[in-house]
Each structure stands twice: as C-alpha cells, then as structure tokens.
Design an enzyme around this catalytic site. Sequence first.
Site, PDB file in Angstrom:
ATOM      1  N   CYS A  38      -1.142 -17.039 -32.393  1.00 44.00           N
ATOM      2  CA  CYS A  38      -2.091 -17.042 -30.981  1.00 44.00           C
ATOM      3  C   CYS A  38      -2.658 -18.330 -30.910  1.00 44.00           C
ATOM      4  O   CYS A  38      -2.631 -19.017 -29.807  1.00 44.00           O
ATOM      5  CB  CYS A  38      -3.214 -16.029 -31.132  1.00 44.00           C
ATOM      6  SG  CYS A  38      -4.092 -16.075 -29.617  1.00 44.00           S
TER       7      CYS A  38
ATOM      8  N   CYS B  81      -0.698 -17.623 -27.452  1.00 45.20           N
ATOM      9  CA  CYS B  81      -1.844 -17.649 -26.440  1.00 45.20           C
ATOM     10  C   CYS B  81      -2.565 -18.845 -26.054  1.00 45.20           C
ATOM     11  O   CYS B  81      -2.874 -19.232 -24.914  1.00 45.20           O
ATOM     12  CB  CYS B  81      -2.959 -16.557 -26.782  1.00 45.20           C
ATOM     13  SG  CYS B  81      -2.377 -15.182 -28.037  1.00 45.20           S
TER      14      CYS B  81
ATOM     15  N   LYS C 202      -0.383 -21.799 -24.846  1.00 48.60           N
ATOM     16  CA  LYS C 202       0.312 -21.330 -23.508  1.00 48.60           C
ATOM     17  C   LYS C 202      -0.883 -21.283 -22.416  1.00 48.60           C
ATOM     18  O   LYS C 202      -0.570 -21.930 -21.114  1.00 48.60           O
ATOM     19  CB  LYS C 202       0.755 -19.781 -23.784  1.00 48.60           C
ATOM     20  CG  LYS C 202       1.328 -19.079 -22.672  1.00 48.60           C
ATOM     21  CD  LYS C 202       0.574 -18.424 -21.730  1.00 48.60           C
ATOM     22  CE  LYS C 202      -0.569 -17.650 -22.309  1.00 48.60           C
ATOM     23  NZ  LYS C 202      -0.278 -16.133 -22.994  1.00 48.60           N
TER      24      LYS C 202
ATOM     25  N   TYR D 133       6.471 -10.941 -21.234  1.00 48.41           N
ATOM     26  CA  TYR D 133       5.425 -11.653 -21.177  1.00 48.41           C
ATOM     27  C   TYR D 133       5.793 -13.203 -21.179  1.00 48.41           C
ATOM     28  O   TYR D 133       5.350 -13.872 -20.253  1.00 48.41           O
ATOM     29  CB  TYR D 133       4.415 -11.405 -22.312  1.00 48.41           C
ATOM     30  CG  TYR D 133       3.477 -10.194 -22.351  1.00 48.41           C
ATOM     31  CD1 TYR D 133       2.282 -10.350 -22.068  1.00 48.41           C
ATOM     32  CD2 TYR D 133       4.230  -8.852 -22.814  1.00 48.41           C
ATOM     33  CE1 TYR D 133       1.453  -9.276 -22.075  1.00 48.41           C
ATOM     34  CE2 TYR D 133       3.443  -7.749 -22.713  1.00 48.41           C
ATOM     35  CZ  TYR D 133       1.998  -7.808 -22.502  1.00 48.41           C
ATOM     36  OH  TYR D 133       1.324  -7.023 -22.749  1.00 48.41           O
TER      37      TYR D 133
ATOM     38  N   GLU E 214       5.563 -15.759 -18.221  1.00 52.58           N
ATOM     39  CA  GLU E 214       4.374 -16.698 -18.057  1.00 52.58           C
ATOM     40  C   GLU E 214       5.084 -18.275 -18.288  1.00 52.58           C
ATOM     41  O   GLU E 214       4.553 -19.325 -17.367  1.00 52.58           O
ATOM     42  CB  GLU E 214       3.818 -16.617 -19.440  1.00 52.58           C
ATOM     43  CG  GLU E 214       2.650 -15.305 -19.377  1.00 52.58           C
ATOM     44  CD  GLU E 214       2.099 -14.999 -20.575  1.00 52.58           C
ATOM     45  OE1 GLU E 214       2.384 -15.663 -21.722  1.00 52.58           O
ATOM     46  OE2 GLU E 214       0.957 -14.350 -20.668  1.00 52.58           O
TER      47      GLU E 214
ATOM     48  N   HIS F 147     -20.422 -10.603  -2.659  1.00 54.43           N
ATOM     49  CA  HIS F 147     -19.881 -10.960  -1.539  1.00 54.43           C
ATOM     50  C   HIS F 147     -19.786 -12.397  -1.205  1.00 54.43           C
ATOM     51  O   HIS F 147     -21.216 -12.957  -1.425  1.00 54.43           O
ATOM     52  CB  HIS F 147     -19.990 -10.297  -0.275  1.00 54.43           C
ATOM     53  CG  HIS F 147     -19.303 -10.640   1.016  1.00 54.43           C
ATOM     54  ND1 HIS F 147     -17.951 -10.355   1.013  1.00 54.43           N
ATOM     55  CD2 HIS F 147     -19.735 -11.258   2.078  1.00 54.43           C
ATOM     56  CE1 HIS F 147     -17.449 -10.709   2.076  1.00 54.43           C
ATOM     57  NE2 HIS F 147     -18.410 -11.525   2.762  1.00 54.43           N
TER      58      HIS F 147
ATOM     59  N   GLU G 173     -14.952  -7.964  -5.549  1.00 56.14           N
ATOM     60  CA  GLU G 173     -15.417  -6.937  -4.682  1.00 56.14           C
ATOM     61  C   GLU G 173     -14.823  -5.677  -4.199  1.00 56.14           C
ATOM     62  O   GLU G 173     -15.005  -4.569  -4.009  1.00 56.14           O
ATOM     63  CB  GLU G 173     -16.502  -7.562  -3.794  1.00 56.14           C
ATOM     64  CG  GLU G 173     -15.462  -8.006  -2.377  1.00 56.14           C
ATOM     65  CD  GLU G 173     -16.537  -8.730  -1.293  1.00 56.14           C
ATOM     66  OE1 GLU G 173     -17.457  -7.971  -0.598  1.00 56.14           O
ATOM     67  OE2 GLU G 173     -16.225  -9.847  -1.014  1.00 56.14           O
TER      68      GLU G 173
HETATM   69  P1  NDP Z   1       8.556  -8.439 -24.475  1.00 60.79           P
HETATM   70  O1  NDP Z   1       8.383  -7.534 -25.125  1.00 60.79           O
HETATM   71  O2  NDP Z   1       7.295  -8.712 -23.458  1.00 60.79           O
HETATM   72  O3  NDP Z   1       9.803  -8.581 -23.212  1.00 60.79           O
HETATM   73  C1  NDP Z   1      10.809  -8.673 -24.169  1.00 60.79           C
HETATM   74  C2  NDP Z   1      12.159  -8.914 -22.679  1.00 60.79           C
HETATM   75  O4  NDP Z   1      13.284  -9.002 -23.526  1.00 60.79           O
HETATM   76  C3  NDP Z   1      12.175  -7.473 -21.894  1.00 60.79           C
HETATM   77  O5  NDP Z   1      12.273  -7.872 -20.731  1.00 60.79           O
HETATM   78  C4  NDP Z   1      13.462  -6.836 -22.754  1.00 60.79           C
HETATM   79  O6  NDP Z   1      14.226  -6.234 -21.618  1.00 60.79           O
HETATM   80  C5  NDP Z   1      14.189  -8.157 -23.033  1.00 60.79           C
HETATM   81  N1  NDP Z   1      14.860  -7.854 -24.345  1.00 60.79           N
HETATM   82  C6  NDP Z   1      14.520  -6.853 -25.390  1.00 60.79           C
HETATM   83  N2  NDP Z   1      15.351  -7.064 -26.518  1.00 60.79           N
HETATM   84  C7  NDP Z   1      16.566  -7.824 -25.722  1.00 60.79           C
HETATM   85  C8  NDP Z   1      17.962  -7.980 -26.278  1.00 60.79           C
HETATM   86  N3  NDP Z   1      18.416  -7.677 -27.420  1.00 60.79           N
HETATM   87  N4  NDP Z   1      18.665  -8.707 -25.608  1.00 60.79           N
HETATM   88  C9  NDP Z   1      18.168  -9.132 -24.458  1.00 60.79           C
HETATM   89  N5  NDP Z   1      16.925  -8.966 -23.798  1.00 60.79           N
HETATM   90  C10 NDP Z   1      16.236  -8.313 -24.672  1.00 60.79           C
HETATM   91  O7  NDP Z   1       8.640  -9.683 -25.224  1.00 60.79           O
HETATM   92  P2  NDP Z   1       8.312 -11.316 -25.182  1.00 60.79           P
HETATM   93  O8  NDP Z   1       9.251 -12.015 -26.135  1.00 60.79           O
HETATM   94  O9  NDP Z   1       7.817 -11.728 -23.776  1.00 60.79           O
HETATM   95  O10 NDP Z   1       6.532 -11.250 -25.950  1.00 60.79           O
HETATM   96  C11 NDP Z   1       6.610 -10.507 -27.196  1.00 60.79           C
HETATM   97  C12 NDP Z   1       5.368  -9.931 -27.402  1.00 60.79           C
HETATM   98  O11 NDP Z   1       4.216 -10.723 -27.521  1.00 60.79           O
HETATM   99  C13 NDP Z   1       4.855  -9.024 -26.197  1.00 60.79           C
HETATM  100  O12 NDP Z   1       5.451  -8.026 -26.201  1.00 60.79           O
HETATM  101  C14 NDP Z   1       3.402  -9.088 -26.193  1.00 60.79           C
HETATM  102  O13 NDP Z   1       3.059  -7.876 -26.868  1.00 60.79           O
HETATM  103  C15 NDP Z   1       3.160 -10.380 -26.827  1.00 60.79           C
HETATM  104  N6  NDP Z   1       2.538 -11.549 -25.780  1.00 60.79           N
HETATM  105  C16 NDP Z   1       1.612 -11.061 -25.234  1.00 60.79           C
HETATM  106  C17 NDP Z   1       1.026 -12.044 -24.177  1.00 60.79           C
HETATM  107  C18 NDP Z   1      -0.317 -11.986 -23.408  1.00 60.79           C
HETATM  108  O14 NDP Z   1      -0.979 -11.021 -24.033  1.00 60.79           O
HETATM  109  N7  NDP Z   1      -0.472 -12.632 -22.520  1.00 60.79           N
HETATM  110  C19 NDP Z   1       1.895 -13.374 -23.996  1.00 60.79           C
HETATM  111  C20 NDP Z   1       2.922 -13.511 -24.930  1.00 60.79           C
HETATM  112  C21 NDP Z   1       3.404 -12.591 -25.535  1.00 60.79           C
HETATM  113  P3  NDP Z   1      13.912  -4.552 -21.560  1.00 60.79           P
HETATM  114  O15 NDP Z   1      12.701  -4.352 -20.758  1.00 60.79           O
HETATM  115  O16 NDP Z   1      15.183  -4.232 -20.607  1.00 60.79           O
HETATM  116  O17 NDP Z   1      14.050  -3.786 -22.986  1.00 60.79           O
END
Ligand code: NDP
Length: 447
Positions: free
Chosen positions: A43, A48, A51, A177, A181, A436, A441
Amino acid sequence: MPKFDFDFFVIGAGSGGVRASRIAAGHGARVGIAEEFRVGGTCVIRGCVPKKLLVIGAHFAEDMIDAKRFGWTADNASFDWGVLRDHVLTEVDRLEAAYRTTLTNHRVVLHEGRAVMADRHTIEIDGKAVTADKVLIATGSAPQMINCPGAELAITSNEVFHLNRLPKRIVIAGGGYIANEFAGIFNELGVKVTIVNRSDKLLRGYDRSVVDRLEHISTAKGITFRYNAPFESVKRSQDGELRITFQNGDALETDLLLAAIGRLPASSELGIEALGVKTKERGGIRVDKNNQTAIDNIYAVGDVTDRIQLTPVAIREGHAVADSLFGKEAWVPNHDMVASAVFSHPPIASIGMTESQARIALGDVEVYTSDFRAMKNVMADRNERSLYKLVVDPVSRKVVGAHLIGPDAPEIMQGLAIALTAGLTKEQIDRTVAIHPTMAEELVLMR
Ligand code: NDP
C-alpha cells in the site's frame, strides 16, 4: 528467562503486520518483525499511496481545461512525468521512514531479510534463527502474471511507478481496480490507453450501473475497451514495439503492456505448509474468524489470506489479532459492510450489497437513484454525469447498499459508510438536513 526470544513475531512489515506489531508491543509484548523488501508494504511503497498521488497529479489535466470556463488562462501548461514520479517516490520514502520510526518507537525489533519458518516457533531470517511464542504471517500478495509466451515483456504495478518516460500507447490487461485506475491516470496524461479484459465484465462485484457509467465516461474520455480477449502471445519487434496477439487471431501494437489481472497471496516458500498450515486454491492461507491458522500459534492477516484484499481490512485484522492475544479483550474483525473505492476518473465508491446481490438475498428491494451533473461539470461544460444509488431492504428499511460514481465519491462514501455501518434506515437518512450546494446532498434528497 523467557522460553522464546519474542512473544510475537510478525512476518511482513506491511499495513497489517506493522499495525499488529505495534499494538502488541503497546500491550507489553516483546515483538519482532521481518521484512524482505521495504517497510510499509504494497500500500505504502507500490500501491494505494503512490497510486493516489498519481491520480491527483493526473487529474490536473482536466482541471486545467475546465479552469478556462472559470476565467483562468492556462495555455502554456505543460507536464513533466519525471517531476511527478520523483515527488511521488520522495513521498513514499518519507512514509517508509515514518513507518520505521513507528516500529522503533514501539521497540519492535526489525529484521531485514527473507523469513522462513523452520518449525512452529522458529523463524529463520536469512539463515539467522529467532524463536517466538506466537507468529503472524502478514506477507500480503504479489501481482499475478499473464500466462502466454512473451508475458515477461509486460510490467506490473510493481514497476509502473518507476517508468523512465511515459509511453505513447499502453495496453492494460485486466478489468479490475488497477486496470481502471491506471487507465485513468495514463489517459489523463495523454497516453493512448486500451484496456483488454478476458471476460466482458469490468470491476466484477461492483454495481452494474456505476460500472456502466464508468465505462461510458472512460470511453468518452478516449479509453478503448476490448473484451473477451485472452492473450495468445506478446512479442517485441525490432523497433521496440510490442505486438500482442489474441486467441481469436486479432493483434494490437503498443509501447507498454501493464498486467493487472489480480494479485496472488504471497504464501509460498515460507515453510508453513510443511508445518501443517492449510492453504486454499490460489494459495491463500486458511484462517478462522480469529485469523488463526490450522496451527494454533500461527496467525495470518491481510492479502495472504485471500479474502478481502484491502489495506484497511488487513489493518483491522492485524489490530484484532494483537488485541486478542495480548490485550484485555478479544475481538473479531467484521467483514460485512466494508466500503471500497476505485480511484478512476471519476472515482467509484461502494458499500454493502449491489442491487442484484440484494435482489438475490432479499427478493424485493427498493432502489433510489440520483443521476446528476456536478455543478463544476455543468459550468465547465463537461458532459460527465454522476450516479448515486441506494439499495433499501423494504422490510427493515435499512440501507443495505450504496454505490456512487462521481467527483470525490470515495470522500463522500466514507461519511455515508458510518451511517450504513450503524444500520440507519432510509427514513433516518431522509431526515438529515442537506448541505447546499454539494454533490453529497443528493444522498439525503432521494425520494
Ligand atoms: P482485480 O481482482 O480487481 O481484477 C482482476 C481482473 O483481471 C479482472 O478483470 C479479471 O477478470 C481479470 N483476470 C483475472 N485472472 C485473469 C487471468 N488469469 N487472465 C486474464 N485476466 C484475468 O485485480 P487487480 O490486479 O486490479 O487488483 C488486485 C487487488 O488489489 C484487487 O482485487 C483489490 O482488492 C486490490 N486493489 C485495491 C485498490 C483500491 O482499493 N482502490 C486499488 C488496487 C488494487 P474477470 O473479472 O473476468 O475474472
């Protein structure tokens, strides 16, 4: 003479580990912690915090355009990636130093190196053994890599903060995510962004209407989306360009490929499976509601347990373990009603059940929406609408879900999350007098 070198030894000095160690030390425990990379964890060091600073930095691009409608001239504005990157990395250094100071001030002994468990009470850090009564695994997670020939040509969120220069074009694999982002950040900074997802769903788990709104706005801002497109291969051409081929035969050229397809628990090579600690399918450590593993003196918190991969959740879990083991009262972290945000442009924020989850869980639900343009966007002639949605249980009258997209949605959500965690009803929210003019709101004006 105490039986062990430490009462509590934490492996991993990220958000969950640092919180657990300092709370335990505050209760009088003798605490050690091991970290193989940098103190602060994902993070603070490469997640976080940097980012969010990039999100803030990137958003000035829009603000500069909008400023003209408010009478400002910003014609000669220019952007220097190196300046933003270096200031962000300097801030990361400052925070890492603050984390180290926190450990020192709490007399937590930091061991810099890779920790491996030799037995249930012995931890070896780069060959040096220490013993502890209780052990906490808080090693977090690491980016998952795409699985195709040439995947090593991709970077992950580990490298993205250190780019020498901005690419002209970027392909981001994933639709979660990190993908959304960084798509926002790069797009604001003038990079041509293509999000490539293996399925047809972005941000699974978020309410469809706010995700659809993000896709609509992102597309209008110039981000391209490609769905149902698993990778076949990645190759680098002689002129340095990357050529991505998809399984359906289509191809795409780009300058940089960012893999953002999820994060896997960092549970391997810790020596824990040999001790009998159980793991799940993706490698997440199995724990009970007290964060205790199958071995009763070994605990695990945060991403390595592969439940909710969010820093504040890891922090609460770490805090609960430390209080429960060394404080006066044991408690269990609550994993219901966890608010979260996606720092896209504009951001999304959410808590509780989506409309469809609530329909499955409760049958009939009441849904209230407000679809509006923020005052600033109206004056700036920016065609970007916010969407707020409240999902209400018609029997208890409680608001069981809230989903927002629009400027400052995460800031607004934090206040609303307090009300929803307290179990307020729609009528109690309606009785709140509006401030307001604000965007927030809208939350108390939905009828
Ligand atoms: P996410 O879990 O958010 O998303 C993963 C994405 O990758 C999905 O679209 C998924 O598709 C796809 N995917 C999963 N496996 C494969 C694969 N084998 N091949 C191709 N595509 C795949 O992952 P992120 O990497 O964006 O983030 C990781 C974690 O970190 C998040 O789950 C979150 O908990 C945390 N995070 C939180 C943030 C915040 O709070 N603002 C910011 C950044 C990260 P499908 O949906 O089809 O499975």
